[in-house]
Write a protein that holds these residues in place. Structure first.
Motif, PDB file in Angstrom:
ATOM      1  N   GLU A 185      30.612  51.459  45.345  1.00  0.00           N
ATOM      2  CA  GLU A 185      30.253  50.158  44.731  1.00  0.00           C
ATOM      3  C   GLU A 185      30.750  49.690  46.092  1.00  0.00           C
ATOM      4  OE1 GLU A 185      31.635  47.588  43.345  1.00  0.00           O
ATOM      5  OE2 GLU A 185      29.684  47.096  42.729  1.00  0.00           O
ATOM      6  N   MET A 186      29.628  48.301  45.736  1.00  0.00           N
ATOM      7  CA  MET A 186      29.639  47.613  47.219  1.00  0.00           C
ATOM      8  C   MET A 186      31.402  46.594  47.283  1.00  0.00           C
ATOM      9  SD  MET A 186      27.228  44.817  47.097  1.00  0.00           S
ATOM     10  CE  MET A 186      27.763  44.291  48.609  1.00  0.00           C
ATOM     11  N   THR A 187      31.590  46.163  45.921  1.00  0.00           N
ATOM     12  CA  THR A 187      32.766  45.911  45.334  1.00  0.00           C
ATOM     13  C   THR A 187      34.675  46.599  46.276  1.00  0.00           C
ATOM     14  OG1 THR A 187      32.574  46.061  43.791  1.00  0.00           O
ATOM     15  CG2 THR A 187      31.746  43.548  44.463  1.00  0.00           C
ATOM     16  N   ALA A 188      34.176  47.880  46.088  1.00  0.00           N
ATOM     17  CA  ALA A 188      35.074  48.297  45.298  1.00  0.00           C
ATOM     18  C   ALA A 188      36.598  48.495  47.061  1.00  0.00           C
ATOM     19  CB  ALA A 188      34.819  50.223  45.263  1.00  0.00           C
ATOM     20  N   ILE A 212      25.236  49.605  39.655  1.00  0.00           N
ATOM     21  CA  ILE A 212      25.284  51.295  38.812  1.00  0.00           C
ATOM     22  C   ILE A 212      26.051  50.516  37.358  1.00  0.00           C
ATOM     23  CG2 ILE A 212      27.509  52.701  37.893  1.00  0.00           C
ATOM     24  CD1 ILE A 212      27.574  53.024  41.422  1.00  0.00           C
ATOM     25  N   TYR A 213      25.293  50.414  36.294  1.00  0.00           N
ATOM     26  CA  TYR A 213      25.855  50.105  34.890  1.00  0.00           C
ATOM     27  C   TYR A 213      26.831  50.392  34.282  1.00  0.00           C
ATOM     28  CZ  TYR A 213      24.990  49.848  30.190  1.00  0.00           C
ATOM     29  OH  TYR A 213      25.241  49.369  28.376  1.00  0.00           O
ATOM     30  N   PRO A 214      27.297  49.112  34.097  1.00  0.00           N
ATOM     31  CA  PRO A 214      29.035  49.079  34.252  1.00  0.00           C
ATOM     32  C   PRO A 214      29.584  50.398  33.096  1.00  0.00           C
ATOM     33  CG  PRO A 214      27.729  46.944  33.609  1.00  0.00           C
ATOM     34  CD  PRO A 214      27.361  47.679  33.654  1.00  0.00           C
ATOM     35  N   ALA A 215      29.014  50.361  32.331  1.00  0.00           N
ATOM     36  CA  ALA A 215      29.840  51.671  31.756  1.00  0.00           C
ATOM     37  C   ALA A 215      29.766  52.895  32.360  1.00  0.00           C
ATOM     38  CB  ALA A 215      28.812  51.789  30.233  1.00  0.00           C
ATOM     39  N   LEU A 216      29.248  53.038  33.457  1.00  0.00           N
ATOM     40  CA  LEU A 216      29.238  54.490  34.326  1.00  0.00           C
ATOM     41  C   LEU A 216      30.622  54.277  35.435  1.00  0.00           C
ATOM     42  CD1 LEU A 216      25.166  55.407  34.711  1.00  0.00           C
ATOM     43  CD2 LEU A 216      26.951  56.721  33.206  1.00  0.00           C
ATOM     44  N   LEU A 217      30.304  53.098  35.287  1.00  0.00           N
ATOM     45  CA  LEU A 217      31.209  52.253  36.659  1.00  0.00           C
ATOM     46  C   LEU A 217      32.751  53.339  36.095  1.00  0.00           C
ATOM     47  CD1 LEU A 217      30.076  49.617  38.559  1.00  0.00           C
ATOM     48  CD2 LEU A 217      30.593  51.336  39.426  1.00  0.00           C
ATOM     49  N   LYS A 218      32.948  52.100  34.518  1.00  0.00           N
ATOM     50  CA  LYS A 218      34.329  52.673  33.560  1.00  0.00           C
ATOM     51  C   LYS A 218      34.326  54.026  34.079  1.00  0.00           C
ATOM     52  CE  LYS A 218      36.695  50.906  29.833  1.00  0.00           C
ATOM     53  NZ  LYS A 218      36.444  50.367  28.589  1.00  0.00           N
ATOM     54  N   ALA A 219      33.476  54.586  33.565  1.00  0.00           N
ATOM     55  CA  ALA A 219      33.144  56.347  33.322  1.00  0.00           C
ATOM     56  C   ALA A 219      33.847  57.341  34.348  1.00  0.00           C
ATOM     57  CB  ALA A 219      32.063  56.698  32.411  1.00  0.00           C
ATOM     58  N   SER A 220      33.263  56.416  35.359  1.00  0.00           N
ATOM     59  CA  SER A 220      33.883  57.493  36.909  1.00  0.00           C
ATOM     60  C   SER A 220      35.567  57.021  36.952  1.00  0.00           C
ATOM     61  CB  SER A 220      33.196  56.434  37.838  1.00  0.00           C
ATOM     62  OG  SER A 220      33.563  54.785  38.052  1.00  0.00           O
ATOM     63  N   ASP A 221      35.844  58.013  38.174  1.00  0.00           N
ATOM     64  CA  ASP A 221      37.586  58.488  38.395  1.00  0.00           C
ATOM     65  C   ASP A 221      38.080  57.732  39.938  1.00  0.00           C
ATOM     66  OD1 ASP A 221      37.370  60.491  36.337  1.00  0.00           O
ATOM     67  OD2 ASP A 221      36.342  61.895  37.928  1.00  0.00           O
ATOM     68  N   GLU A 222      37.008  57.060  40.635  1.00  0.00           N
ATOM     69  CA  GLU A 222      36.880  56.544  41.664  1.00  0.00           C
ATOM     70  C   GLU A 222      35.598  55.994  42.234  1.00  0.00           C
ATOM     71  OE1 GLU A 222      39.615  57.687  45.212  1.00  0.00           O
ATOM     72  OE2 GLU A 222      38.754  59.360  44.367  1.00  0.00           O
ATOM     73  N   LYS A 223      36.128  54.827  43.144  1.00  0.00           N
ATOM     74  CA  LYS A 223      35.382  53.696  43.693  1.00  0.00           C
ATOM     75  C   LYS A 223      35.740  53.246  45.072  1.00  0.00           C
ATOM     76  CE  LYS A 223      35.010  51.348  39.289  1.00  0.00           C
ATOM     77  NZ  LYS A 223      36.225  51.827  38.559  1.00  0.00           N
ATOM     78  N   PHE A 224      34.032  53.390  45.475  1.00  0.00           N
ATOM     79  CA  PHE A 224      34.531  52.970  46.830  1.00  0.00           C
ATOM     80  C   PHE A 224      33.445  52.444  47.864  1.00  0.00           C
ATOM     81  CE2 PHE A 224      31.636  56.827  46.268  1.00  0.00           C
ATOM     82  CZ  PHE A 224      30.888  56.914  47.525  1.00  0.00           C
ATOM     83  N   LYS A 225      33.216  51.718  49.059  1.00  0.00           N
ATOM     84  CA  LYS A 225      32.614  51.410  49.346  1.00  0.00           C
ATOM     85  C   LYS A 225      32.040  51.251  51.258  1.00  0.00           C
ATOM     86  CE  LYS A 225      35.861  47.942  51.475  1.00  0.00           C
ATOM     87  NZ  LYS A 225      36.247  46.549  51.385  1.00  0.00           N
ATOM     88  N   ILE A 226      30.804  50.799  51.812  1.00  0.00           N
ATOM     89  CA  ILE A 226      30.528  51.006  52.907  1.00  0.00           C
ATOM     90  C   ILE A 226      30.796  49.907  53.724  1.00  0.00           C
ATOM     91  CG2 ILE A 226      28.936  51.613  54.020  1.00  0.00           C
ATOM     92  CD1 ILE A 226      27.322  53.148  51.766  1.00  0.00           C
ATOM     93  N   PRO A 227      32.303  50.003  54.538  1.00  0.00           N
ATOM     94  CA  PRO A 227      32.507  48.910  54.932  1.00  0.00           C
ATOM     95  C   PRO A 227      31.233  48.971  55.988  1.00  0.00           C
ATOM     96  CG  PRO A 227      33.262  51.101  55.941  1.00  0.00           C
ATOM     97  CD  PRO A 227      32.418  51.468  54.778  1.00  0.00           C
ATOM     98  N   MET A 228      30.771  47.721  56.817  1.00  0.00           N
ATOM     99  CA  MET A 228      30.132  47.076  57.134  1.00  0.00           C
ATOM    100  C   MET A 228      30.674  45.689  57.494  1.00  0.00           C
ATOM    101  SD  MET A 228      26.600  46.217  54.821  1.00  0.00           S
ATOM    102  CE  MET A 228      27.527  45.697  52.871  1.00  0.00           C
TER     103      MET A 228
END
Length: 261
Positions: A185-188, A212-228
């Motif tokens: 998720e790019m805002t992680a 990613i669908y919001p419900a799936l984001l909520k169900a995930s354990d951790e979020k990360f981004k690719i820095p640019m």
């Protein structure tokens, strides 16, 4: 304005034509990619067909008669199915197989990715980096047809693909098996390089347009981004997946190499 590449008409050898033939194919467990039903039809026979399709996780599209006529077949009776060139696998069976083999699970969930060129590219990288299986929903994803297989350079025929009727339920199943679910998720706040990819994992990749669908984001354990270095709307999903999977492979291979020294 988007420009979509027209997909080639499927070969007649890949078509199952007529309600009775499609129903029998479902009962026999033949791998079907998708079923097209004429949108103004109903009745007991069609209800049975739709129920069988749901039980087998086969997508059903309600379409106008013109769509069915475009397959250039006669006597379709308002129903045409496409045979799949891919034998879809059961998710729990794949998880058990991977664990019994002594491997650390690594799965990829695709949410809303409809461009078959992206799916093909993702499959190629996934196979090369040791992903155990790709998990897709039965709706809202590009068809894994001949064009997708060609784009994947055959990787889609070598890499297990699990088709499920709900990615949320798939996440529940992964959790029950001790597999952590990560979301790109790019805002992680956390960067991809700070993630521990050596543990049992599943990674969710969303579409470039909707993420990613919001419900799936909520169900995930951790979020990360690719820095640019430079701000940009988003990376191509196939390229982003490649970056993530090669980081995962680097960590896993490096750990294995050190432990064997």
């Amino acid at each position: 304005m988007k420009h979509f590449r027209p997909q080639s008409r499927p070969k007649k050898s890949l078509l199952v034509v007529g309600r009775k033939a499609v129903t029998e194919a479902l009962k026999e467990g033949k791998p079907l990619e998708r079923i097209y039903l004429q949108n103004n039809l109903g009745g007991k026979e069609l209800s049975e067909l739709v129920k069988l399709a749901e039980q087998n996780n086969v997508p059903v599209n309600k379409v106008p008669e013109a769509k069915l006529n475009a397959f250039n077949v006669t006597s379709h009776e308002g129903c045409v199915a496409l045979l799949s060139k891919i034998q879809y696998q059961d998710l729990q069976e794949i998880i058990s197989f991977v664990v019994e083999r002594g491997e650390v699970p690594l799965f990829l969930l695709l949410d809303g990715i409809t461009d078959i060129r992206n799916i093909g590219g993702i499959a190629r990288t996934a196979f090369c980096t040791g992903v155990n299986a790709i998990i897709i929903p039965d709706k809202g994803v590009g068809m894994l047809n001949e064009d997708a297989i060609l784009t994947s350079a055959g990787a889609l025929e070598k890499l297990p693909v699990c088709r499920v009727n709900s990615l949320l339920k798939a996440i529940d199943e992964l959790h029950l098996n001790g597999i952590k679910v990560l979301a790109s998720e790019m805002t992680a706040a956390e960067n991809v390089f700070d993630i521990d990819f050596k543990e049992p994992l599943a990674i969710i990749m969303g579409s470039e347009e909707k993420g990613i669908y919001p419900a799936l984001l909520k169900a995930s354990d951790e979020k990360f981004k690719i820095p640019m270095v430079n701000d940009f709307e988003s990376l191509n999903v196939s390229v982003a997946t490649g970056m993530i999977l090669y980081e995962a492979m680097k960590q896993r291979q490096f750990t294995r190499a050190k432990s064997e020294q």
